[in-house]
Write a protein that holds these residues in place. Structure first.
Motif, PDB file in Angstrom:
ATOM      1  N   ALA A 151       0.795  -1.266   0.111  1.00  0.00           N
ATOM      2  CA  ALA A 151       0.097   0.110   0.080  1.00  0.00           C
ATOM      3  C   ALA A 151       0.790   1.176  -0.108  1.00  0.00           C
ATOM      4  O   ALA A 151       0.594   2.211  -0.827  1.00  0.00           O
ATOM      5  N   LEU A 152       1.948   1.163   0.757  1.00  0.00           N
ATOM      6  CA  LEU A 152       2.872   2.282   0.754  1.00  0.00           C
ATOM      7  C   LEU A 152       3.554   2.307  -0.637  1.00  0.00           C
ATOM      8  O   LEU A 152       3.829   3.608  -1.002  1.00  0.00           O
ATOM      9  N   ALA A 153       3.813   1.561  -1.185  1.00  0.00           N
ATOM     10  CA  ALA A 153       4.466   1.544  -2.676  1.00  0.00           C
ATOM     11  C   ALA A 153       3.869   2.207  -3.813  1.00  0.00           C
ATOM     12  O   ALA A 153       4.256   2.838  -4.474  1.00  0.00           O
ATOM     13  N   VAL A 154       2.419   1.842  -3.564  1.00  0.00           N
ATOM     14  CA  VAL A 154       1.737   2.632  -4.552  1.00  0.00           C
ATOM     15  C   VAL A 154       0.975   3.796  -4.151  1.00  0.00           C
ATOM     16  O   VAL A 154       0.209   4.547  -4.588  1.00  0.00           O
ATOM     17  N   GLY A 155       1.489   4.509  -2.823  1.00  0.00           N
ATOM     18  CA  GLY A 155       1.168   5.798  -2.200  1.00  0.00           C
ATOM     19  C   GLY A 155      -0.282   5.848  -1.864  1.00  0.00           C
ATOM     20  O   GLY A 155      -1.060   6.995  -1.776  1.00  0.00           O
ATOM     21  N   SER A 156      -1.064   4.749  -1.405  1.00  0.00           N
ATOM     22  CA  SER A 156      -2.356   4.732  -0.990  1.00  0.00           C
ATOM     23  C   SER A 156      -2.860   5.322   0.152  1.00  0.00           C
ATOM     24  O   SER A 156      -3.686   5.032   0.585  1.00  0.00           O
ATOM     25  N   SER A 157      -1.510   5.137   1.022  1.00  0.00           N
ATOM     26  CA  SER A 157      -1.758   5.562   2.430  1.00  0.00           C
ATOM     27  C   SER A 157      -0.820   6.281   3.136  1.00  0.00           C
ATOM     28  O   SER A 157       0.424   6.053   2.566  1.00  0.00           O
ATOM     29  N   GLU A 158      -0.820   7.074   4.392  1.00  0.00           N
ATOM     30  CA  GLU A 158       0.363   7.576   5.076  1.00  0.00           C
ATOM     31  C   GLU A 158       0.840   6.493   5.737  1.00  0.00           C
ATOM     32  O   GLU A 158       0.266   5.537   6.354  1.00  0.00           O
ATOM     33  N   PRO A 159       2.257   6.572   5.912  1.00  0.00           N
ATOM     34  CA  PRO A 159       3.154   5.587   6.907  1.00  0.00           C
ATOM     35  C   PRO A 159       2.574   5.460   8.216  1.00  0.00           C
ATOM     36  O   PRO A 159       2.307   4.264   8.570  1.00  0.00           O
ATOM     37  N   GLN A 160       2.302   6.370   8.984  1.00  0.00           N
ATOM     38  CA  GLN A 160       1.779   6.346  10.269  1.00  0.00           C
ATOM     39  C   GLN A 160       0.410   5.699  10.344  1.00  0.00           C
ATOM     40  O   GLN A 160       0.210   4.733  11.315  1.00  0.00           O
ATOM     41  N   ARG A 161      -0.243   6.167   9.742  1.00  0.00           N
ATOM     42  CA  ARG A 161      -1.848   5.440   9.712  1.00  0.00           C
ATOM     43  C   ARG A 161      -1.833   4.181   9.252  1.00  0.00           C
ATOM     44  O   ARG A 161      -2.425   3.163  10.042  1.00  0.00           O
ATOM     45  N   ILE A 162      -1.077   3.680   8.450  1.00  0.00           N
ATOM     46  CA  ILE A 162      -0.838   2.264   7.827  1.00  0.00           C
ATOM     47  C   ILE A 162      -0.242   1.432   9.065  1.00  0.00           C
ATOM     48  O   ILE A 162      -0.511   0.022   9.212  1.00  0.00           O
ATOM     49  N   LEU A 163       0.867   1.868   9.688  1.00  0.00           N
ATOM     50  CA  LEU A 163       1.408   1.190  10.705  1.00  0.00           C
ATOM     51  C   LEU A 163       0.521   1.013  11.938  1.00  0.00           C
ATOM     52  O   LEU A 163       0.553  -0.070  12.410  1.00  0.00           O
ATOM     53  N   GLU A 164      -0.367   2.021  12.175  1.00  0.00           N
ATOM     54  CA  GLU A 164      -1.357   1.980  13.493  1.00  0.00           C
ATOM     55  C   GLU A 164      -2.341   1.046  12.929  1.00  0.00           C
ATOM     56  O   GLU A 164      -2.889   0.047  13.791  1.00  0.00           O
ATOM     57  N   GLN A 165      -2.905   0.889  11.701  1.00  0.00           N
ATOM     58  CA  GLN A 165      -3.849  -0.205  11.187  1.00  0.00           C
ATOM     59  C   GLN A 165      -3.274  -1.596  11.450  1.00  0.00           C
ATOM     60  O   GLN A 165      -3.879  -2.448  11.859  1.00  0.00           O
ATOM     61  N   ALA A 166      -1.882  -1.769  10.966  1.00  0.00           N
ATOM     62  CA  ALA A 166      -1.328  -2.915  11.131  1.00  0.00           C
ATOM     63  C   ALA A 166      -1.133  -3.436  12.487  1.00  0.00           C
ATOM     64  O   ALA A 166      -1.625  -4.660  13.054  1.00  0.00           O
ATOM     65  N   GLN A 167      -0.907  -2.662  13.348  1.00  0.00           N
ATOM     66  CA  GLN A 167      -0.563  -2.755  15.011  1.00  0.00           C
ATOM     67  C   GLN A 167      -1.830  -3.031  15.378  1.00  0.00           C
ATOM     68  O   GLN A 167      -2.097  -4.299  16.146  1.00  0.00           O
ATOM     69  N   GLN A 168      -3.098  -2.622  15.115  1.00  0.00           N
ATOM     70  CA  GLN A 168      -4.494  -2.810  15.561  1.00  0.00           C
ATOM     71  C   GLN A 168      -4.794  -4.375  14.950  1.00  0.00           C
ATOM     72  O   GLN A 168      -5.318  -5.118  15.836  1.00  0.00           O
ATOM     73  N   ASP A 169      -4.540  -4.632  13.656  1.00  0.00           N
ATOM     74  CA  ASP A 169      -4.932  -5.930  13.128  1.00  0.00           C
ATOM     75  C   ASP A 169      -4.289  -7.106  13.871  1.00  0.00           C
ATOM     76  O   ASP A 169      -4.661  -8.095  13.882  1.00  0.00           O
ATOM     77  N   LEU A 170      -3.119  -6.814  14.374  1.00  0.00           N
ATOM     78  CA  LEU A 170      -2.119  -7.790  15.028  1.00  0.00           C
ATOM     79  C   LEU A 170      -2.257  -7.916  16.524  1.00  0.00           C
ATOM     80  O   LEU A 170      -1.740  -8.890  17.229  1.00  0.00           O
ATOM     81  N   GLN A 171      -3.381  -7.063  17.042  1.00  0.00           N
ATOM     82  CA  GLN A 171      -3.464  -6.853  18.520  1.00  0.00           C
ATOM     83  C   GLN A 171      -3.728  -8.301  19.040  1.00  0.00           C
ATOM     84  O   GLN A 171      -3.372  -8.900  20.254  1.00  0.00           O
ATOM     85  N   ALA A 172      -4.841  -9.176  18.493  1.00  0.00           N
ATOM     86  CA  ALA A 172      -5.276 -10.431  18.955  1.00  0.00           C
ATOM     87  C   ALA A 172      -3.801 -11.414  19.122  1.00  0.00           C
ATOM     88  O   ALA A 172      -3.770 -12.318  19.723  1.00  0.00           O
ATOM     89  N   VAL A 173      -2.996 -11.197  18.311  1.00  0.00           N
ATOM     90  CA  VAL A 173      -1.860 -12.212  17.873  1.00  0.00           C
ATOM     91  C   VAL A 173      -0.911 -11.700  18.759  1.00  0.00           C
ATOM     92  O   VAL A 173       0.021 -12.369  19.462  1.00  0.00           O
ATOM     93  N   TYR A 174      -0.610 -10.518  18.939  1.00  0.00           N
ATOM     94  CA  TYR A 174       0.596  -9.691  19.953  1.00  0.00           C
ATOM     95  C   TYR A 174      -0.344  -8.916  20.850  1.00  0.00           C
ATOM     96  O   TYR A 174       0.011  -7.752  20.712  1.00  0.00           O
ATOM     97  N   PRO A 175      -0.863  -9.558  21.770  1.00  0.00           N
ATOM     98  CA  PRO A 175      -1.624  -8.543  22.909  1.00  0.00           C
ATOM     99  C   PRO A 175      -0.521  -7.741  23.740  1.00  0.00           C
ATOM    100  O   PRO A 175       0.501  -8.130  23.581  1.00  0.00           O
TER     101      PRO A 175
END
Length: 423
Positions: free
Chosen positions: A399-423
């Motif tokens: 997503a970052l490579a094609v410029g479709s998201s801001e770095p900070q926002r996409i990292l926050e989303q990834a962190q949130q998506d992985l919350q159940a895996v890495y509580p």
């Protein structure tokens, strides 16, 4: 286990007399029962395996030990090894295992600790010097103070550049993030740019992990908690996005193979590829740029850092001939054997001394860059949940490579998506 604290002896030499001296078997190639020893090794199939089969004839000649190779397609290798070792058939004596498989193999009791085959008597210390391995490689194979294998074949991403093309523009080979962006932008403005493996996949994540670590960052905080939104990671994400913006057209859909083709054809002035493919750039029959390419570690923020993949020879716990299996592993990873295999096919051994071997460097000028990258390198996280982390990072980096998201926002989303895996 610290490298300097490990005392090693390799009861192995490359001549029959030395091998016989270090063996407890009278006939060298016979078990205590008197039957001839045959070892079966498991590894992936292909040209490298074929070259290794030829070299193994020397081991058989010197020791009287027969070696059978079960070489299969990479996609089937782990499954076949696991099935064999879990059923304790004893069919395999030595397995070629990737670093990401090692923790599970050790946990499941599939591998034999090889410390018991080590003593303080070294018959051939020059050909097998344990200090020749970097600490990061040995740590991969060490669990609870026990060693479970010997490293052999490594790969990591490196930067490549066309010296003639840079010279024609009055540019120097870049090394830092800032320098690399400047060179890539210069060529992007002229219609090319940097050849980047930005396709959604593991290549992008391997590069990104190096970028993060070169910025003194990590995916986890000091307490072991997932921390994708920390500044060092966010800065690396911003750089990745900026680099993608000055990449060659098509890079968003490229893996290492496509990068290599772009450099090999003379289209790409600079690119990021994998060390295992670098040899094709020096193939005068297939490459337009043989002899014109320079090699360097990946761009760094504060220090060079490599993301390492390494294959290892490991003795199976159910081997019927563990001592002989160890002797074979030691022979396969000796300096002379590793050099011979490298000269045949460019395989990059795990030994630091070979990266600056005059014969190998003349044949494969990318070896020193690999050695420099390996000096400070580590694998991807090897915890059980790492595959989920890798998958999420693959999506984020694409997503970052094609410029479709801001770095900070996409990292926050990834962190949130992985919350159940890495509580």
């Amino acid at each position: 286990m610290k490298l300097r604290n490990i005392q090693w002896v390799l009861a192995l030499a490359l001549v029959t007399t030395a091998l016989s001296a270090c063996s407890s078997n009278k006939g060298g190639g016979e078990a205590s029962s008197g039957e001839k020893v045959t070892l079966t090794i498991s590894r992936w199939a292909g040209p490298h395996a074929d070259d290794q089969k030829e070299l193994l004839k020397q081991f058989e000649e010197e020791t009287g030990i027969a070696v059978k190779m079960d070489d299969v397609d990479y996609g089937q290798l782990q499954q076949k090894q696991t099935l064999n070792m879990s059923t304790k058939t004893g069919e395999y004596d030595l397995v070629w295992a990737q670093e990401i498989w090692i923790p599970e193999y050790i946990k499941s009791g599939y591998l034999l600790p090889i410390d018991s085959y080590v003593s303080n008597d070294t018959l051939n210390p020059q050909d097998f010097d344990f200090e020749d391995y970097s600490a990061s490689l040995i740590s991969i194979l060490t669990s609870d103070g026990k060693l479970y294998g010997l490293p052999t074949f490594i790969q990591l991403p490196i930067m490549v550049y066309n010296k003639d093309m840079l010279d024609a523009e009055g540019l120097k080979a870049p090394s830092t993030w800032e320098e690399t962006l400047a060179v890539a932008k210069h060529f992007r403005d002229k219609g090319t740019g940097i050849a980047l493996p930005a396709k959604q996949g593991q290549a992008a994540v391997d590069i990104f992990t190096s970028l993060v670590r070169s910025n003194d960052g990590d995916y986890f905080d000091s307490n072991g908690k997932l921390a994708l939104v920390q500044p060092a990671v966010a800065e690396a994400a911003a750089f990745w996005q900026e680099l993608a913006a000055v990449s060659m057209n098509g890079s968003a859909n490229w893996h290492f193979d496509e990068v290599n083709k772009a450099v090999q054809s003379g289209q790409a002035p600079i690119g990021i590829t994998i060390s295992g493919l670098a040899g094709s750039l020096e193939d005068a029959e297939a490459s337009n740029v043989a002899g014109k390419i320079g090699y360097a570690p990946l761009p760094y923020a504060k220090k060079p850092y490599g993301t390492l993949s390494v294959w290892n020879w490991c003795v199976t716990a159910d081997s019927k001939h563990p001592e002989e299996a160890y002797r074979l592993a030691a022979w396969l990873t000796s300096k002379s054997t590793e050099k011979a295999l490298s000269q045949k096919n460019g395989q990059i051994a795990a030994r630091q001394s070979l990266f600056n071997d005059a014969d190998l460097v003349k044949q494969f000028p990318f070896f020193p860059a690999v050695g420099e990258s390996l000096a400070q390198a580590d694998t991807q996280p090897l915890d059980p949940n790492a595959p989920k982390l890798m998958e999420k990072l693959q999506t984020a980096l694409s997503a970052l490579a094609v410029g479709s998201s801001e770095p900070q926002r996409i990292l926050e989303q990834a962190q949130q998506d992985l919350q159940a895996v890495y509580p």
